[in-house]
Each structure stands twice: as structure tokens, then as C-alpha cells.
Motif scaffolding. Structure first.
Motif, short mmCIF file in Angstrom:
data_model
loop_
_atom_site.label_atom_id
_atom_site.label_comp_id
_atom_site.label_asym_id
_atom_site.label_seq_id
_atom_site.Cartn_x
_atom_site.Cartn_y
_atom_site.Cartn_z
N HIS A 254 66.07 15.46 52.79
CA HIS A 254 66.83 14.67 53.76
C HIS A 254 67.96 13.96 53.03
CE1 HIS A 254 67.86 11.64 56.76
NE2 HIS A 254 67.16 12.34 57.63
N PRO A 255 69.21 14.10 53.51
CA PRO A 255 70.35 13.53 52.77
C PRO A 255 70.32 12.02 52.72
CG PRO A 255 71.05 14.33 54.92
CD PRO A 255 69.64 14.79 54.74
N ASP A 256 70.70 11.48 51.58
CA ASP A 256 70.79 10.04 51.39
C ASP A 256 72.07 9.53 52.04
OD1 ASP A 256 70.50 7.45 50.52
OD2 ASP A 256 71.28 7.85 48.51
N LYS A 257 71.92 8.75 53.10
CA LYS A 257 73.05 8.16 53.83
C LYS A 257 74.01 9.23 54.35
CE LYS A 257 72.85 3.96 51.02
NZ LYS A 257 73.59 3.05 50.10
N GLY A 258 73.48 10.43 54.59
CA GLY A 258 74.30 11.49 55.19
C GLY A 258 75.28 12.14 54.24
N ILE A 259 75.15 11.89 52.92
CA ILE A 259 76.08 12.43 51.94
C ILE A 259 75.62 13.83 51.52
CG2 ILE A 259 77.10 12.13 49.65
CD1 ILE A 259 76.71 9.12 50.02
#
Length: 411
Positions: A254-259
Motif C-alpha cells: 500500500h503506497p505511503d501517502k499515495g506516493i
């Protein structure tokens, strides 16, 4: 990073438009023995024994320069008449038939050591500009991108390193019994791409949504994030495709903060609906984000399972999962143990040997591969023998041979 990704994403999805083949250029076959002279001339050219005269040597050099410059056309593209003549000359020098493609590799000929360095000495084609009417079956595409790495950078130099490792590759694959370079039109598009349609053969029916035959892309990475634009482009042609992912890491967290990084691009691809529901990892030996990996519908073959089930068991696990679906096959070079491929950004011990990897790939030769890549090659960390770059080039060669064996058509 986002700017670089935007540029890369814009290049790949332009993958499909039919184009008419360009007219063939007139062949030119210059004299290959340009600077040789007889032993008698050698001895008689100067008052000093065994030395030709300075004038003779200068004249020979001038002749060589003039004739060499005639071969080095100022334009890049294969469709330029002078460049086409160069490749026609190569074909004339070694082909069994004047209309047959050139045998590869040409490392025993003088042209192997100068000019553009393409993969296995395939034709250099500027696919988006000067040669945008050229038809081909497989485009080799470099993706010099590594700004999404999480540890050691340097994979942006991977495409050049893999091409360097491929200078003695080409010709027939003795293990698979075919010659992709003779059977298909394979070109090297450098670091740019547009896609052309070829004609279907013998009434074949394409798996593409539009029923047309589309060329396939063999990408040289670059960090693993380049898979995302590749899947976006393929989705426009085939819809969601099945992914076979060789790696030591899952790359589905799962991406960290959408990055976006090279450790979570599969999560983005899944959310965008680019992948099927029967994907599979192979060679995994690092920690994974298990909930996220299960959400993206990946099954897993761990690296150490090869000790129990052997490489034949790995093949069976993959094929049982895949079935007859269109496949995108991606190989992170860190699937191999660092003893065989140390030059990568995130090496993990306990990997497979290069021989095991080749055996597993050969077991997948009948899959319908719509695209493939070998990524995460970082030449700065390689040995002086360049073993990682040579291993990566060898895997690309195997993938090209596999793609030539099995067309992407309905059966």
C-alpha cells in the motif's frame, strides 16, 4: 520524479496505429577490404625493410576515411537510404539468400565495433519521428528512469548496460530451437516508442480488442515503476492482462501517502483495473505487505520453494495459475542471487541461479506474452566482468525467443 513519470507515461500509450511499410532502399555493397595491401607492397613501400612508405599509408587511410564516411549516414533512421544500404550490406555479407535477413550476431565482422550500440545489433529505428512508418513485430525500448527507487539509484543506466551486455547475442537459440531475429522483425527504438500494426498471417485471429495484430514491446529498465505505464498501454489494446512477476520483492505494498515508488506500482495498477485476477509472483524472498498483496490477487512462489519442488514445480505452479490469458512478464534482475547479478538497487541473498531462471522461462515458452521487461539493472554496482549486464541481456534474449515461438493469437 512526477515530471519524468509523466513523460514516460505519455510515450508508452501511443502503441497502436496501422502504417504502410516504406519502400525498400537500393542496396549498396561496398568493398570490405578497404585498407589491406599485399606482402610485396608492404616490403617494397620503403627503403626500410617491413615498413610501407608514409605516402602509401596516408593514401590508404584517406581512402578508408572516405569510404567509412559514406557508410555513416548523418540521419539516424533505418529508412534513410544510406542507413538502409548499410544494413543491406550486412545482409549481403552473411545471408544465405539475398532476400534473407542478416544473420546475428555480427561480432566477427568489422561493423560490430562502431556505430550505434543496439541490442544484439538489431536495426536502430527512431520510432516516434523519422521512422514512424516502419513496421515491426517487437520493439526493444530502453527506459532510462530510476527516480522512484527506494535504496541505491543507478538503474537509469540499465538500458545502456543491457545493450552492452548483448553485443555477442543474437542468432538461433540452441535450447529453444528457433531464431527470433530471423523469424520476426525486431528493432531497437532507443528510448522512444510508437506502435505499429503488422499484418496477421494465415488467417490468425488476434487477442487484441480491435482484432488487429499489434507489435510487442521488450523494455529494458530502468526501475520497476516502468511496468505501470506499460500496463496502461497494454490495457488499451487487450484490456486487463495477467502479470507474471519475477522478483525478490512483492512490489504491491500500500503506497505511503499515495506516493508512487518501485515498491507499490502494482497497487496502483490494480486500483486502475489494469491487471487480471490471477497474477503471480515468483522468486520472492523479502518481506511483503501481505494484506495489500492479497488485495491485488497475487499468488506467490517463494525463492526457497525451488529446493522442494524444483524448477519444473515452479513452472507448473505458474502455468496452473496463468492458463491461456494474455501475459505481461516482468523480471527484476534481483530475482537472481547477488552471486549472479550484484548490480541492482535492492539485492537480496538466497536467489535463483541464472541457469534455474533460464529453465523456468523455457517452461513458459508457450504462453501468449504481449509484453515483457528486464529491469533494475544498475551498472555502477557491477563487477569489472559486467556479469549483471550480461545476465540481463541473456534473459532478454530468452524472452525474445519465447515471444517468437508463440504469437498472440486465438487458438
Amino acid at each position: 520524479m512526477l515530471l519524468n513519470l509523466t513523460i514516460l507515461f505519455a510515450l508508452l500509450p501511443s502503441l497502436i496505429r496501422a502504417a504502410a511499410p516504406a519502400p525498400a532502399a537500393q542496396a549498396v555493397f561496398p568493398d570490405r577490404d578497404r585498407v589491406r595491401h599485399t606482402y610485396k607492397e608492404y616490403l617494397s613501400g620503403s627503403s626500410e625493410p617491413r615498413h610501407p612508405s608514409p605516402g602509401y599509408k596516408a593514401k590508404a587511410a584517406q581512402k578508408a576515411d572516405k569510404e567509412a564516411s559514406a557508410l555513416r549516414a548523418p540521419k539516424y533512421g533505418y529508412e534513410d537510404a544510406e542507413n538502409a544500404a548499410f544494413y543491406a550490406m550486412r545482409a549481403e555479407a552473411g545471408a544465405r539468400d539475398p532476400n534473407e535477413k542478416a544473420p546475428f550476431p555480427p561480432y566477427n565482422t568489422w561493423e560490430a565495433y562502431w556505430g550505434l550500440k543496439t541490442f544484439g545489433h538489431t536495426k536502430p529505428v527512431r520510432c516516434m519521428t523519422a521512422d514512424n512508418t516502419t513496421l515491426y513485430d517487437i520493439a526493444i525500448l530502453g527506459a532510462p528512469f530510476d527516480t522512484a527507487t527506494s535504496w541505491r539509484p543507478g538503474a537509469r543506466f540499465g538500458p545502456g548496460g543491457i545493450r552492452g551486455g548483448a553485443q555477442r547475442l543474437g542468432g538461433a537459440n540452441r535450447l529453444l530451437g528457433n531464431d527470433a531475429f530471423q523469424e520476426l522483425e525486431i528493432v531497437d527504438c532507443g528510448a522512444s516508442l510508437t506502435v505499429r500494426s503488422q499484418l496477421l498471417k494465415n488467417g490468425e485471429e488476434s487477442l487484441a480488442l480491435d482484432g488487429q495484430h499489434h507489435p510487442r514491446v521488450m523494455m529494458l529498465g530502468g526501475d520497476h515503476t516502468i511496468v505501470l505505464p506499460a500496463l496502461r498501454a497494454l490495457n488499451e489494446v487487450y484490456g486487463p492482462v495477467l502479470v507474471i512477476h519475477f522478483d525478490s520483492h512483492c512490489d504491491s505494498r500500500h503506497p505511503d501517502k499515495g506516493i508512487l515508488t518501485h515498491g507499490d506500482y502494482f497497487y496502483f495498477a490494480w486500483k486502475e483495473g489494469l491487471m487480471s485476477e490471477t497474477n503471480i509472483h515468483a522468486g520472492i524472498r523479502s518481506n511483503c505487505d501481505i494484506p495489500s498483496d492479497l488485495e491485488t490477487n497475487f499468488a506467490t512462489v517463494l525463492a526457497d520453494e525451488i529446493e522442494d519442488i524444483g524448477w519444473k514445480g515452479v513452472i507448473k505452479r505458474i502455468k496452473d495459475r496463468v492458463g491461456d490469458s494474455p501475459v505481461y512478464l516482468t523480471i527484476d534482475i534481483d530475482t537472481l542471487d547477488p552471486a549472479f547479478a550484484p548490480a541492482t538497487g535492492t539485492p537480496e541473498i538466497g536467489g535463483w541461479t541464472s541457469r534455474e531462471m533460464i529453465e523456468i522461462l523455457h517452461g513458459l515458452k508457450d504462453l501468449k506474452i504481449v509484453g515483457a521487461d528486464v529491469v533494475e539493472v544498475a551498472p555502477a554496482y557491477d563487477t569489472t566482468a559486467e556479469i549483471t549486464q550480461i545476465a540481463a541481456a541473456g534473459l532478454v534474449f530468452e524472452l525474445l525467443s519465447m515471444m517468437a515461438l508463440t504469437p498472440v493469437v486465438k487458438t
